[in-house]
Design a protein around this motif. Structure first.
Motif: not given
Length: 262
Positions: A138-146, A115-116, A167-168, A231-234
Motif C-alpha cells: 500500500k506504500r508502494g514498497l516491498i516487505p523489508d526488515g527480513g 510486523l518485521s 496488505a489486509d 530487500e535493500t536492492y528492491a
C-alpha cells in the motif's frame, strides 16, 4: 536504560523493552532504531537478564516506519551517503546479537516494519486488540526488515504472499489461526501472561537455553543477512517510483492513493 524512544527495565530475570512513542503508535524513526539496537545489546550483556519481552507503550505495538520522516525526501532533499549505504531494515540484525529468548507481547497494531520486529522475536503473544498488517504494498514498497524470509517461514509461502499482496489487516484470532502468534489473551492480561511464560523459561538452565536458541537459529540468521541485501536492492528501486511518492503523500494527507504503475 531509559531513553526517549525506548525504555528497558527488568523484573527479576526478565527484561522488558518498551517502544515508547505512543503518540505515533510507536512508529520507528532513526532515533528509535539506534536505541532499540542498544537496548537489545544491553539485555544480552546483562547476566541477570535471561529472557526479554518486547512490547509497545500506549495502544500500539509498532505501526511501522515513521513516514513523516519521508517529507524531506519528497521535498527534493537527497539522502546522505551513509543513508544510501545503509541496509534497509538493518536494525533487525540487532536480533542476531541476542541469544536470550525474546518474546513479543503484541498489544496493538503491528504493521510494516513493526510486523518485521514481531516476526524477529522467538515467540509472539497477542492481545485481543492486536492487529497485524504486511502493509508495504500500500506504500508502494516491498516487505523489508527480513519479512520476505521470516513471514513465509512462520505462516507458509502461500499465506505470506496473500498477506503481502493484499496488505489486509488481520485481527488477533486470525493471526493465531495461521500461527503468526502462539496464543491470544485479553488485553488486560497480556503482560501478566507473557511475564508468566518468560519467568518459566528464565527458571530453566540459562546456558542450555541460550545455546538451544543459538543452534536452532544459526541457519536462519545466515539467511537473514543475505535476504536484507535483496530487500535493500528492491526497496531502493521502489522508493524511486511515483507510486511510492504518491503513497506517502496520500498517507500524510489522509486520503486514498492513486497508483499509476510508474
Amino acid at each position: 536504560m531509559n531513553e526517549k524512544s525506548v525504555i528497558l527495565s527488568k523484573d527479576g530475570y526478565v527484561g522488558l523493552l518498551t517502544l515508547n512513542r505512543p503518540e505515533k503508535l510507536n512508529a520507528i524513526d532513526q532515533s528509535m532504531r539506534v536505541e532499540f539496537s542498544r537496548a537489545l545489546q544491553a539485555a544480552q550483556d546483562d547476566n541477570g537478564t535471561r529472557v526479554l519481552i518486547i512490547t509497545g507503550a500506549g495502544k500500539g505495538f509498532c505501526s511501522g516506519a515513521d513516514l513523516s520522516q519521508r517529507k524531506a525526501a519528497h521535498a527534493g532533499q537527497e539522502p546522505g551517503r551513509q543513508e544510501k549505504l545503509r541496509l534497509v531494515g538493518e536494525f533487525i540484525l540487532a536480533f542476531e546479537n541476542i541469544n536470550k529468548p525474546v518474546i513479543a507481547a503484541v498489544n496493538g497494531v503491528a504493521a510494516g516494519v513493526g510486523l518485521s520486529l514481531a516476526l524477529a522475536c522467538d515467540l509472539r503473544i497477542a492481545s485481543t486488540l492486536a492487529r497485524f498488517s504486511a502493509i508495504w504494498t500500500k506504500r508502494g514498497l516491498i516487505p523489508d526488515g527480513g519479512a520476505t524470509l521470516l513471514l513465509p517461514s512462520i505462516v507458509g509461502l502461500e499465506k505470506a504472499l496473500e498477506l503481502t499482496l493484499t496488505a489486509d489487516v488481520l485481527d488477533a484470532a486470525e493471526a493465531e489461526r495461521i500461527k503468526l502468534v502462539s496464543r491470544v489473551v485479553s488485553a488486560e492480561n497480556l503482560l501478566e501472561e507473557t511475564m508468566r511464560l518468560a519467568r518459566h523459561i528464565a527458571s530453566l538452565p540459562p546456558i542450555a537455553i541460550e545455546l538451544t536458541k543459538r543452534v536452532m537459529l544459526q541457519k536462519a540468521r545466515e539467511q537473514t543477512k543475505a535476504q536484507l541485501l535483496f530487500e535493500t536492492y528492491a526497496q531502493n528501486l521502489c522508493r524511486e517510483t511515483n507510486d511510492h511518492r504518491e503513497a506517502v503523500k496520500a498517507f500524510l494527507e489522509k486520503r486514498d492513493a492513486i497508483f499509476t504503475g510508474t
